[in-house]
Design an enzyme around this catalytic site. Sequence first.
Site, PDB file in Angstrom:
ATOM      1  N   ALA A  40      -1.991   4.452  16.386  1.00  0.00           N
ATOM      2  CA  ALA A  40      -1.684   6.015  16.247  1.00  0.00           C
ATOM      3  C   ALA A  40      -2.456   6.612  15.033  1.00  0.00           C
ATOM      4  O   ALA A  40      -2.260   6.137  13.967  1.00  0.00           O
ATOM      5  CB  ALA A  40      -0.006   6.124  15.778  1.00  0.00           C
TER       6      ALA A  40
ATOM      7  N   THR B 112      -6.982   3.010  10.031  1.00  0.00           N
ATOM      8  CA  THR B 112      -8.148   3.983  10.686  1.00  0.00           C
ATOM      9  C   THR B 112      -9.339   2.966  10.990  1.00  0.00           C
ATOM     10  O   THR B 112      -9.324   1.690  10.667  1.00  0.00           O
ATOM     11  CB  THR B 112      -8.507   5.011   9.624  1.00  0.00           C
ATOM     12  OG1 THR B 112      -8.481   4.477   8.336  1.00  0.00           O
ATOM     13  CG2 THR B 112      -7.573   6.095   9.789  1.00  0.00           C
TER      14      THR B 112
ATOM     15  N   LYS C   1      -8.194   8.103  -0.713  1.00  0.00           N
ATOM     16  CA  LYS C   1      -8.505   7.706   0.758  1.00  0.00           C
ATOM     17  C   LYS C   1      -9.791   7.053   0.752  1.00  0.00           C
ATOM     18  O   LYS C   1     -10.848   7.805   0.268  1.00  0.00           O
ATOM     19  CB  LYS C   1      -8.278   8.838   1.535  1.00  0.00           C
ATOM     20  CG  LYS C   1      -8.541   8.647   3.052  1.00  0.00           C
ATOM     21  CD  LYS C   1      -7.994   9.746   4.036  1.00  0.00           C
ATOM     22  CE  LYS C   1      -8.429   9.374   5.465  1.00  0.00           C
ATOM     23  NZ  LYS C   1      -7.837   8.167   6.150  1.00  0.00           N
TER      24      LYS C   1
ATOM     25  N   HIS D 118      -7.198  15.368   2.083  1.00  0.00           N
ATOM     26  CA  HIS D 118      -6.697  14.254   1.745  1.00  0.00           C
ATOM     27  C   HIS D 118      -6.532  14.256   0.184  1.00  0.00           C
ATOM     28  O   HIS D 118      -7.548  14.525  -0.471  1.00  0.00           O
ATOM     29  CB  HIS D 118      -7.126  13.003   2.488  1.00  0.00           C
ATOM     30  CG  HIS D 118      -6.629  12.795   4.006  1.00  0.00           C
ATOM     31  ND1 HIS D 118      -7.210  13.803   4.878  1.00  0.00           N
ATOM     32  CD2 HIS D 118      -5.665  12.310   4.544  1.00  0.00           C
ATOM     33  CE1 HIS D 118      -6.515  13.537   5.876  1.00  0.00           C
ATOM     34  NE2 HIS D 118      -5.472  12.675   5.681  1.00  0.00           N
TER      35      HIS D 118
ATOM     36  N   GLY E 239       0.893  -1.212   0.100  1.00  0.00           N
ATOM     37  CA  GLY E 239      -0.049   0.061   0.094  1.00  0.00           C
ATOM     38  C   GLY E 239       0.908   1.213  -0.085  1.00  0.00           C
ATOM     39  O   GLY E 239       2.268   1.268  -0.023  1.00  0.00           O
TER      40      GLY E 239
HETATM   41  N1  LIG Z   1      -1.652   6.657  11.215  1.00  0.00           N
HETATM   42  C1  LIG Z   1      -1.002   7.369  10.343  1.00  0.00           C
HETATM   43  O1  LIG Z   1      -0.056   8.113  10.456  1.00  0.00           O
HETATM   44  C2  LIG Z   1      -1.387   6.964   8.573  1.00  0.00           C
HETATM   45  C3  LIG Z   1      -2.369   6.288   8.606  1.00  0.00           C
HETATM   46  N2  LIG Z   1      -2.965   5.703   7.453  1.00  0.00           N
HETATM   47  C4  LIG Z   1      -3.978   4.706   7.107  1.00  0.00           C
HETATM   48  O2  LIG Z   1      -3.437   3.594   6.796  1.00  0.00           O
HETATM   49  C5  LIG Z   1      -4.272   2.681   6.086  1.00  0.00           C
HETATM   50  C6  LIG Z   1      -3.759   2.330   4.702  1.00  0.00           C
HETATM   51  O3  LIG Z   1      -3.562   3.615   4.192  1.00  0.00           O
HETATM   52  P1  LIG Z   1      -3.010   3.626   2.712  1.00  0.00           P
HETATM   53  O4  LIG Z   1      -1.499   2.987   2.427  1.00  0.00           O
HETATM   54  O5  LIG Z   1      -3.130   4.934   2.089  1.00  0.00           O
HETATM   55  O6  LIG Z   1      -3.967   2.554   1.775  1.00  0.00           O
HETATM   56  P2  LIG Z   1      -3.677   1.682   0.585  1.00  0.00           P
HETATM   57  O7  LIG Z   1      -4.840   1.349   0.064  1.00  0.00           O
HETATM   58  O8  LIG Z   1      -2.579   2.132  -0.241  1.00  0.00           O
HETATM   59  O9  LIG Z   1      -2.955   0.294   1.186  1.00  0.00           O
HETATM   60  C7  LIG Z   1      -3.740  -0.651   2.166  1.00  0.00           C
HETATM   61  C8  LIG Z   1      -3.054  -2.035   1.633  1.00  0.00           C
HETATM   62  O10 LIG Z   1      -3.528  -2.965   2.578  1.00  0.00           O
HETATM   63  C9  LIG Z   1      -3.821  -4.377   1.718  1.00  0.00           C
HETATM   64  N3  LIG Z   1      -4.490  -5.181   2.394  1.00  0.00           N
HETATM   65  C10 LIG Z   1      -5.792  -5.189   2.636  1.00  0.00           C
HETATM   66  N4  LIG Z   1      -6.279  -5.893   3.337  1.00  0.00           N
HETATM   67  C11 LIG Z   1      -5.004  -6.695   4.078  1.00  0.00           C
HETATM   68  C12 LIG Z   1      -4.852  -7.871   4.492  1.00  0.00           C
HETATM   69  N5  LIG Z   1      -5.964  -8.304   5.230  1.00  0.00           N
HETATM   70  N6  LIG Z   1      -3.682  -8.151   4.689  1.00  0.00           N
HETATM   71  C13 LIG Z   1      -2.482  -7.410   4.360  1.00  0.00           C
HETATM   72  N7  LIG Z   1      -2.739  -6.425   3.480  1.00  0.00           N
HETATM   73  C14 LIG Z   1      -4.061  -6.224   3.481  1.00  0.00           C
HETATM   74  C15 LIG Z   1      -4.264  -3.690   0.303  1.00  0.00           C
HETATM   75  O11 LIG Z   1      -3.945  -4.544  -0.511  1.00  0.00           O
HETATM   76  C16 LIG Z   1      -3.359  -2.235   0.104  1.00  0.00           C
HETATM   77  O12 LIG Z   1      -2.240  -2.623  -0.363  1.00  0.00           O
HETATM   78  C17 LIG Z   1      -5.626   3.564   6.263  1.00  0.00           C
HETATM   79  O13 LIG Z   1      -6.389   3.210   6.997  1.00  0.00           O
HETATM   80  C18 LIG Z   1      -5.167   5.057   6.237  1.00  0.00           C
HETATM   81  O14 LIG Z   1      -6.000   5.841   6.885  1.00  0.00           O
HETATM   82  C19 LIG Z   1      -2.372   6.112   6.367  1.00  0.00           C
HETATM   83  C20 LIG Z   1      -1.183   7.221   6.519  1.00  0.00           C
HETATM   84  C21 LIG Z   1      -0.650   7.402   7.759  1.00  0.00           C
HETATM   85  O1  LIG Z   2      -5.237   7.771   4.417  1.00  0.00           O
HETATM   86  C1  LIG Z   2      -4.403   8.538   4.692  1.00  0.00           C
HETATM   87  O2  LIG Z   2      -3.599   9.109   3.791  1.00  0.00           O
HETATM   88  C2  LIG Z   2      -4.114   9.007   5.916  1.00  0.00           C
HETATM   89  N1  LIG Z   2      -4.829   8.436   7.072  1.00  0.00           N
HETATM   90  C3  LIG Z   2      -4.640   8.903   8.495  1.00  0.00           C
HETATM   91  C4  LIG Z   2      -6.019   9.458   8.878  1.00  0.00           C
HETATM   92  O3  LIG Z   2      -7.039   9.044   8.390  1.00  0.00           O
HETATM   93  O4  LIG Z   2      -5.766  10.249   9.640  1.00  0.00           O
HETATM   94  C5  LIG Z   2      -3.581   9.594   8.655  1.00  0.00           C
HETATM   95  C6  LIG Z   2      -3.193  10.590   7.634  1.00  0.00           C
HETATM   96  O5  LIG Z   2      -3.978  11.601   7.750  1.00  0.00           O
HETATM   97  C7  LIG Z   2      -2.957   9.870   6.488  1.00  0.00           C
END
Ligand SMILES: NC(=O)C1=CN([C@@H]2O[C@H](COP(=O)(O)OP(=O)(O)OC[C@H]3O[C@@H](n4cnc5c(N)ncnc54)[C@H](O)[C@@H]3O)[C@@H](O)[C@H]2O)C=CC1
Ligand SMILES: O=C(O)C1=N[C@H](C(=O)O)C[C@H](O)C1
Length: 250
Positions: free
Chosen positions: A105, A80, A139, A135, A13
């Site tokens: 986090a 999330t 997302k 965003h 991802g």
């Molecule tokens: N806490 C933080 O600082 C951040 C949190 N996020 C969150 O992280 C999550 C992912 O975000 P992105 O990378 O943008 O999404 P994305 O859609 O690019 O990546 C998610 C990945 O997880 C994979 N996936 C789905 N089910 C799975 C499973 N059961 N096992 C393993 N892999 C699986 C998908 O195929 C995909 O490659 C979202 O909930 C996002 O909001 C994203 C950026 C920062």
């Molecule tokens: O999906 C994202 O990109 C992000 N997800 C997290 C959120 O939902 O707060 C963290 C950050 O905003 C990036």
Amino acid sequence: MSKLRVAVLGAKGRIGSEAVRAVEAADDLELVAALGRGDKLETLVEAGAQVVVELTTPDAVMENLDFCLRHGIHGVVGTTGWTDERLAQLRTWLDAAPGAGVLIAPNFSIGAVLTMRFAQQAARFFESAEIIELHHPNKADAPSGTAARTAQLIAEARAEAGCPPQPDATRTALDGARGADVDGVPVHSVRLRGLLAHQEVLLGGVGETLTIRHDSLHHSSFMPGILLGVRRVVDTPGLTVGLENFLDLG
Ligand SMILES: NC(=O)C1=CN([C@@H]2O[C@H](COP(=O)(O)OP(=O)(O)OC[C@H]3O[C@@H](n4cnc5c(N)ncnc54)[C@H](O)[C@@H]3O)[C@@H](O)[C@H]2O)C=CC1
Ligand SMILES: O=C(O)C1=N[C@H](C(=O)O)C[C@H](O)C1
């Protein structure tokens, strides 16, 4: 000293692929598994993972954490979709896994964590508080986990200080025009090509406003927080919500 054995879930991802590179580049960590959708969770056990970095989807995260905790693997979670019910379920799994720790986090970037802290500190001094989160259009969820958490923190601070509900004379509104109501704080979600992850907290008092804005311009902004979480969670049993708990913010 032996390296901490780390696996990444959601490794293909947007943030997961960056996390894979960050773990590989860290001298004290060893990437032992990088799993995507459809890969077998048993690989984590076979690889001897001590910590899993969970960056998948709200649909997948609970099953993944259940598996990890049943096998004594710590979790650092950026995914999330957290509700009170989900947190309660996670606590019961942790109770059955003594010694295991999970960090959830809402945001791993230091600027976003500070935005939340500053908003929490400022909330009681202003009559009005609204959040705009912005965003990328890929997302999947709205509002963002960060915005939801920021709103909760603002609402808690205002309740603790005995603040009355926010002024708002709106009587008629198109559905959604006033945003989503998160604990009494309106949250507005923008999805726009060209953006990554941004948030503004708007606070208003008589004759003045305060705007706290944070911009994540690249997924690298989340990496120091993920690595810190991995290093600290192994010595922090139970549930920790918020990276601020691993930062000496005072
Ligand atoms: N806490 C933080 O600082 C951040 C949190 N996020 C969150 O992280 C999550 C992912 O975000 P992105 O990378 O943008 O999404 P994305 O859609 O690019 O990546 C998610 C990945 O997880 C994979 N996936 C789905 N089910 C799975 C499973 N059961 N096992 C393993 N892999 C699986 C998908 O195929 C995909 O490659 C979202 O909930 C996002 O909001 C994203 C950026 C920062
Ligand atoms: O999906 C994202 O990109 C992000 N997800 C997290 C959120 O939902 O707060 C963290 C950050 O905003 C990036």
